[in-house]
Design an enzyme around this catalytic site. Structure first.
Site, PDB file in Angstrom:
ATOM      1  N   HIS A 101       0.844  -1.195   0.000  1.00 28.40           N
ATOM      2  CA  HIS A 101       0.000   0.000   0.000  1.00 28.40           C
ATOM      3  C   HIS A 101       0.875   1.239   0.000  1.00 28.40           C
ATOM      4  O   HIS A 101       1.959   1.248   0.584  1.00 28.40           O
ATOM      5  CB  HIS A 101      -0.940   0.021   1.213  1.00 28.40           C
ATOM      6  CG  HIS A 101      -0.241  -0.116   2.538  1.00 28.40           C
ATOM      7  ND1 HIS A 101       0.166  -1.333   3.041  1.00 28.40           N
ATOM      8  CD2 HIS A 101       0.138   0.802   3.450  1.00 28.40           C
ATOM      9  CE1 HIS A 101       0.755  -1.158   4.213  1.00 28.40           C
ATOM     10  NE2 HIS A 101       0.758   0.138   4.479  1.00 28.40           N
ATOM     11  N   HIS A 103       0.874   5.193   1.071  1.00 34.67           N
ATOM     12  CA  HIS A 103       0.213   6.254   1.835  1.00 34.67           C
ATOM     13  C   HIS A 103       0.267   7.550   1.024  1.00 34.67           C
ATOM     14  O   HIS A 103       1.335   7.917   0.521  1.00 34.67           O
ATOM     15  CB  HIS A 103       0.948   6.520   3.155  1.00 34.67           C
ATOM     16  CG  HIS A 103       0.925   5.390   4.137  1.00 34.67           C
ATOM     17  ND1 HIS A 103       0.082   5.384   5.238  1.00 34.67           N
ATOM     18  CD2 HIS A 103       1.645   4.244   4.209  1.00 34.67           C
ATOM     19  CE1 HIS A 103       0.299   4.278   5.939  1.00 34.67           C
ATOM     20  NE2 HIS A 103       1.242   3.570   5.348  1.00 34.67           N
TER      21      HIS A 103
END
Ligand code: AMP
Ligand code: ZN
Length: 140
Positions: A101, A103
């Site tokens: 992922h 941010h």
């Protein structure tokens, strides 16, 4: 393909709720449940890869492309003056969720920031995530 016990795979499968801001065949973006700043988002591949270095280039590029678009929307729609774009690789670097992922963290100038009414005088824990998501989506 997907990991049964992975929290982000569960979000992708719709088994646990998330405030989504973007979705296509390969990529999903949603607001982080613990907002570092208003609009803090996570961009993930729908398929489970453990981290950035373990993700095939074509998918990594798609995730980074969406991260760029979210960052642009943070600036145009939320009035962010800067954005941090970061990804943690492995526990030693602070990775907690082992599904790649990125941010995307909007940054605001302290004395000018939060000029948007919905962000004024709001504690991070009191933010209206669906309203924030609506604003970001308008800029994508
Ligand atoms: P990292 O340290 O890079 O692995 O960050 C994981 C991030 O996932 C943290 O910022 C968490 O707040 C966020 N997170 C964990 N569970 C959820 C969830 N159910 N929905 C949205 N964000 C989450
Ligand atoms: Zn996963």
């Amino acid at each position: 393909m997907n990991n049964l016990d992975c929290i982000f795979c569960k979000i992708v499968r719709g088994e646990i709720p998330a405030t989504k801001i973007y979705e296509d065949d390969d990529v999903m973006a949603f607001l982080d449940i613990s907002q570092v700043t208003p609009g803090h988002a996570l961009v993930v591949p729908k398929r489970h890869y453990p981290n950035y270095v373990a993700t095939p280039k074509s998918i990594m590029h798609k995730v980074m492309d969406v991260a760029q678009r979210v960052a642009q929307a943070d600036i145009t729609m939320l009035g962010a003056k800067g954005v941090n774009i970061l990804t943690n690789v492995n526990r030693e670097a602070g990775q907690v969720v082992m599904h790649f992922h990125v941010h995307v963290i909007p940054r605001y100038v302290a004395d000018e920031g939060f000029q948007i009414t919905m962000l004024k005088n709001r504690r991070l824990s009191e933010l209206n995530l669906p309203m924030l998501a609506t604003e970001i989506k308008k800029g994508l």
